[in-house]
Design a protein around this motif. Structure first.
Motif, PDB file in Angstrom:
ATOM      1  N   GLY A 162      38.495 -26.063  -5.470  1.00 43.21           N
ATOM      2  CA  GLY A 162      37.665 -24.901  -5.128  1.00 43.21           C
ATOM      3  C   GLY A 162      36.304 -25.037  -5.783  1.00 43.21           C
ATOM      4  N   GLY A 163      35.888 -23.988  -6.476  1.00 41.22           N
ATOM      5  CA  GLY A 163      34.582 -24.016  -7.115  1.00 41.22           C
ATOM      6  C   GLY A 163      34.470 -25.047  -8.220  1.00 41.22           C
ATOM      7  N   SER A 214      38.388 -26.537 -14.765  1.00 44.66           N
ATOM      8  CA  SER A 214      39.129 -25.376 -14.261  1.00 44.66           C
ATOM      9  C   SER A 214      38.733 -24.155 -15.059  1.00 44.66           C
ATOM     10  CB  SER A 214      40.636 -25.609 -14.387  1.00 44.66           C
ATOM     11  OG  SER A 214      41.328 -24.444 -14.004  1.00 44.66           O
ATOM     12  N   PHE A 217      42.101 -22.820 -16.188  1.00 44.74           N
ATOM     13  CA  PHE A 217      42.984 -23.851 -16.739  1.00 44.74           C
ATOM     14  C   PHE A 217      44.452 -23.513 -16.475  1.00 44.74           C
ATOM     15  CE2 PHE A 217      43.373 -27.676 -19.385  1.00 44.74           C
ATOM     16  CZ  PHE A 217      42.183 -28.290 -19.036  1.00 44.74           C
ATOM     17  N   THR A 219      45.283 -23.398 -12.806  1.00 48.37           N
ATOM     18  CA  THR A 219      45.422 -23.654 -11.368  1.00 48.37           C
ATOM     19  C   THR A 219      46.402 -24.796 -11.117  1.00 48.37           C
ATOM     20  OG1 THR A 219      43.163 -22.894 -11.090  1.00 48.37           O
ATOM     21  CG2 THR A 219      44.084 -24.156  -9.267  1.00 48.37           C
ATOM     22  N   THR A 222      45.194 -28.373 -10.126  1.00 50.18           N
ATOM     23  CA  THR A 222      44.433 -29.055 -11.167  1.00 50.18           C
ATOM     24  C   THR A 222      45.316 -29.438 -12.346  1.00 50.18           C
ATOM     25  OG1 THR A 222      42.463 -27.900 -10.465  1.00 50.18           O
ATOM     26  CG2 THR A 222      42.422 -28.814 -12.696  1.00 50.18           C
ATOM     27  N   GLY A 276      33.856 -18.837  -9.782  1.00 42.26           N
ATOM     28  CA  GLY A 276      34.127 -20.254  -9.523  1.00 42.26           C
ATOM     29  C   GLY A 276      33.174 -20.853  -8.503  1.00 42.26           C
ATOM     30  N   ARG A 277      32.943 -20.120  -7.417  1.00 40.80           N
ATOM     31  CA  ARG A 277      32.086 -20.661  -6.346  1.00 40.80           C
ATOM     32  C   ARG A 277      30.602 -20.545  -6.671  1.00 40.80           C
ATOM     33  NH1 ARG A 277      35.259 -16.429  -4.977  1.00 40.80           N
ATOM     34  NH2 ARG A 277      34.297 -14.463  -4.392  1.00 40.80           N
ATOM     35  N   GLU A 362      34.848 -17.287   0.948  1.00 41.21           N
ATOM     36  CA  GLU A 362      35.640 -16.689  -0.131  1.00 41.21           C
ATOM     37  C   GLU A 362      34.939 -15.421  -0.638  1.00 41.21           C
ATOM     38  OE1 GLU A 362      36.686 -18.654  -4.096  1.00 41.21           O
ATOM     39  OE2 GLU A 362      38.511 -19.081  -2.994  1.00 41.21           O
ATOM     40  N   VAL A 509      43.502 -15.206  -1.738  1.00 37.56           N
ATOM     41  CA  VAL A 509      44.113 -16.525  -1.941  1.00 37.56           C
ATOM     42  C   VAL A 509      45.366 -16.436  -2.817  1.00 37.56           C
ATOM     43  CG1 VAL A 509      41.991 -17.809  -1.561  1.00 37.56           C
ATOM     44  CG2 VAL A 509      42.582 -17.105  -3.864  1.00 37.56           C
ATOM     45  N   LYS A 513      49.618 -18.551  -3.210  1.00 31.86           N
ATOM     46  CA  LYS A 513      49.998 -19.164  -4.495  1.00 31.86           C
ATOM     47  C   LYS A 513      51.381 -18.672  -4.923  1.00 31.86           C
ATOM     48  CE  LYS A 513      45.269 -19.352  -6.338  1.00 31.86           C
ATOM     49  NZ  LYS A 513      44.358 -18.850  -7.368  1.00 31.86           N
TER      50      LYS A 513
HETATM   51  O1  LIG Z   1      38.536 -23.220 -11.669  1.00 32.30           O
HETATM   52  P1  LIG Z   1      39.910 -22.746 -11.417  1.00 32.30           P
HETATM   53  O2  LIG Z   1      40.325 -21.631 -12.318  1.00 32.30           O
HETATM   54  O3  LIG Z   1      40.893 -23.895 -11.518  1.00 32.30           O
HETATM   55  O4  LIG Z   1      39.993 -22.157  -9.954  1.00 32.30           O
HETATM   56  C1  LIG Z   1      39.735 -22.937  -8.843  1.00 32.30           C
HETATM   57  C2  LIG Z   1      39.476 -22.127  -7.601  1.00 32.30           C
HETATM   58  O5  LIG Z   1      40.589 -21.316  -7.287  1.00 32.30           O
HETATM   59  C3  LIG Z   1      40.171 -20.075  -6.746  1.00 32.30           C
HETATM   60  O6  LIG Z   1      40.452 -19.086  -7.661  1.00 32.30           O
HETATM   61  C4  LIG Z   1      40.838 -19.774  -5.456  1.00 32.30           C
HETATM   62  O7  LIG Z   1      42.186 -19.937  -5.557  1.00 32.30           O
HETATM   63  C5  LIG Z   1      38.675 -20.253  -6.543  1.00 32.30           C
HETATM   64  O8  LIG Z   1      38.003 -19.060  -6.534  1.00 32.30           O
HETATM   65  C6  LIG Z   1      38.344 -21.153  -7.658  1.00 32.30           C
HETATM   66  O9  LIG Z   1      37.097 -21.746  -7.455  1.00 32.30           O
END
Ligand SMILES: O=P(O)(O)OC[C@H]1O[C@](O)(CO)[C@@H](O)[C@@H]1O
Length: 551
Positions: A162-163, A214, A217, A219, A222, A276-277, A362, A509, A513
């Motif tokens: 994502g971002g 992240s 930290f 996700t 990731t 994030g974005r 988003e 989103v 998940k």
């Molecule tokens: O940087 P993170 O916390 O791993 O999140 C990654 C991406 O997941 C999201 O929350 C969407 O699931 C985005 O907004 C974000 O950019």
């Protein structure tokens, strides 16, 4: 109270005076075509061209008149745009559903600027991290930072999604001409193991640095890829102590970084007021800085800042992000446009449309406004695109003759990045020609005058009247990229302000998940026979289990 809090009541958009006026205006001009609008006003291009932040926007090929712009301004006023913009820059918690400020503008503010969150100026924190990033980047780029076995780092693998992925990947590709060509940069996002394998299969672990990016930290994708990276490294270098030399983290979550085993001395921080974005210019840009060096990175930040200043100070009728945002609203809500094409005439911007997809979809892919009402108008359009000229030989047919109205943003650069100058003329000629063709098309008379037989004329007519913006910069350099990204960030804000939606959360989103987490357990636990999903999901899980059992 400048911003809209959770409980503030904003009148529904469609009941506003300016909205009704725009609807009436739309009815009056919707059948006007760009040919006649241009014929009527020889100064049209000049009147509808604005400059800001080092970029030029020619928006004359839109289905608008000067009155449209006056009504845009009226609409913005009525929707509290000026107060909302001030609230964002003031550090108010305009991300109301997460109770957070939205201050990406502070990330590119000069050292002496003041941006406050909870009464504390965050600009010194921003610069402290930037300075640490710069010192680290210099060490890696000069070879002073050594890997576990004493070799210098030649490969950087950013792991994030994502971002924490799209910005770094897009910016690296965009600015590769400014990067250290002796180093290799790879980007891993997908939880599909093929992404990691493909990115690392030709890399020497002794020379490889992983940047785990992240915000949270936590996700899934990731964290899974970071675990795989650690196993990959340890398998090759043998000792746990190697992690310290080959892993750094970018995050807001120091405890999570520590728990993963990365020394927080090798963590680059950002803050919850950076979405994030909207984070490519935060420490999330570490891989970009490693590629292009601190000076170029700071030039990119200066480009962002130039556009911030323009957005804050230019009158709306001459304000690039405001115009871009309001035009998006115009086509989505009055012309029923479902999508928006972004067509960069620069190979290096190959991932720019993907980056904008997250930024805009988003942010504004919402159907409830901030007063919790279901909206009765269209919000964020579907954003898509590919670089020209490749797209011309793919989907432009539909742009020219299809039944959908697809407003397009063309992006071009007057000077080439490549020394192969003649092709730049070809590239730019195509850019200008496409915008011209979409706007003015080709009439039946013109087709017939070319000698086309009567039976074939209908197939070759191009209706035209298909709107586009033309965004130009001198050169695709760090400064221009910063300004371009900030242009779209603020355009996204303008759209959200008009629609009255919360542009800075992304609750949509979450469901996927949660559902995936449950199914992961079910895929792994073959002895758990009772599946309580719908019949389709149950059957899919059963089929997967059977294939695993068979294998
Ligand atoms: O940087 P993170 O916390 O791993 O999140 C990654 C991406 O997941 C999201 O929350 C969407 O699931 C985005 O907004 C974000 O950019």
């Amino acid at each position: 109270m400048g911003h809209l809090s959770h409980d503030a009541v904003e009148a529904p958009l469609t009941t506003s005076v300016a909205w009704s006026a725009l609807a009436a205006h739309h009815a009056a001009i919707k059948d006007r075509d760009l040919r006649s609008l241009f014929a009527e006003d020889p100064q049209r291009a000049e009147g509808f061209t604005v400059e800001g932040g080092g970029l030029t926007l020619d928006y004359s090929k839109n289905r608008i008149t000067p009155q449209t712009i006056s009504l845009f301004v009226q609409l913005a006023e009525e929707r509290g745009f000026f107060q909302k913009r001030a609230a964002m820059f003031r550090g108010d918690k305009i991300n109301v559903t997460e109770n957070r400020a939205v201050l990406h503008a502070a990330l590119r503010a000069p050292r002496d600027a003041i941006f406050e969150v909870n009464g504390r100026n965050v600009v010194p924190d921003v610069h402290a991290v930037l300075d640490r990033m710069a010192a680290f980047a210099e060490r890696v780029r000069s070879g002073a930072w050594k890997g576990h076995t004493g070799k210098r780092i030649r490969n950087v693998v950013n792991i994030g999604i994502g971002g924490s992925h799209l910005g770094p990947e897009m910016a690296y590709l965009a600015l590769r001409a400014f990067s250290d060509r002796d180093m290799r940069f790879r980007f891993v996002a997908n939880v599909d193991g093929a992404a990691f394998t493909e990115a690392t299969q030709d890399l020497d672990a002794e020379e490889t640095l992983f940047v785990i990016s992240s915000k949270t930290f936590t996700t899934l994708e990731t964290m899974s890829n970071a675990d795989i990276a650690r196993a990959w490294l340890l398998q090759r270098l043998g000792e746990e102590s190697a992690v310290a030399k080959h892993f750094v983290a970018v995050s807001t979550n120091a405890a999570g970084v520590k728990a993963f085993g990365i020394d927080t001395a090798n963590m680059f921080e950002f803050w919850d007021w950076v979405g994030g974005r909207y984070s490519l210019d935060s420490a999330i840009g570490l891989s970009t800085m490693l590629a292009i060096g601190p000076d170029n990175f700071r030039a990119m930040l200066a480009g962002f800042h130039d556009m911030d200043v323009h957005f804050r100070t230019a009158p709306l009728a001459k304000n690039l992000p405001a115009l871009l945002g309001l035009l998006t609203v115009w086509y989505a809500d009055f012309f029923g446009a479902q999508s928006q094409a972004v067509l960069p005439y620069a190979q290096a911007l190959a991932r720019f449309p993907a980056y904008l997809q997250q930024l805009q979809m988003e942010s504004n892919g919402k159907s409830v406004d901030l007063t919790r009402r279901r909206v009765d108008y269209q919000t964020g359009p579907i954003v898509w695109g590919e670089p020209g000229t490749d797209g011309q030989h793919s989907f432009y047919q539909l742009l020219h003759q299809g039944t959908h109205l697809v407003p397009a943003d063309f992006i071009g650069f007057l000077e080439p990045l490549s020394p192969l100058a003649p092709p730049h003329d070809l590239l730019m000629a195509n850019l200008f020609a496409q915008a011209e063709g979409l706007a003015f098309g080709k009439t039946a008379e013109e087709v017939a005058a070319e000698g086309v037989g009567a039976n074939d004329v209908a197939f070759r007519v191009m209706e035209g009247n298909r709107p586009s913006n033309m965004i130009l910069a001198d050169r695709l350099d760090p400064r221009a990229l910063g300004a371009l990204v900030a242009l779209y960030e603020h355009s996204t804000f303008v759209q959200g302000a008009i629609w009255g939606v919360g542009s800075f959360d992304q609750w949509g989103v979450e469901l996927g998940k949660v559902l995936a987490k449950k199914i992961i357990g079910e895929l792994r636990d073959m002895d758990e026979p009772k599946l309580a999903h719908d019949s389709s999901t149950n059957a899919l899980i059963a089929r997967y289990r059977a294939s695993r059992a068979g294998g």
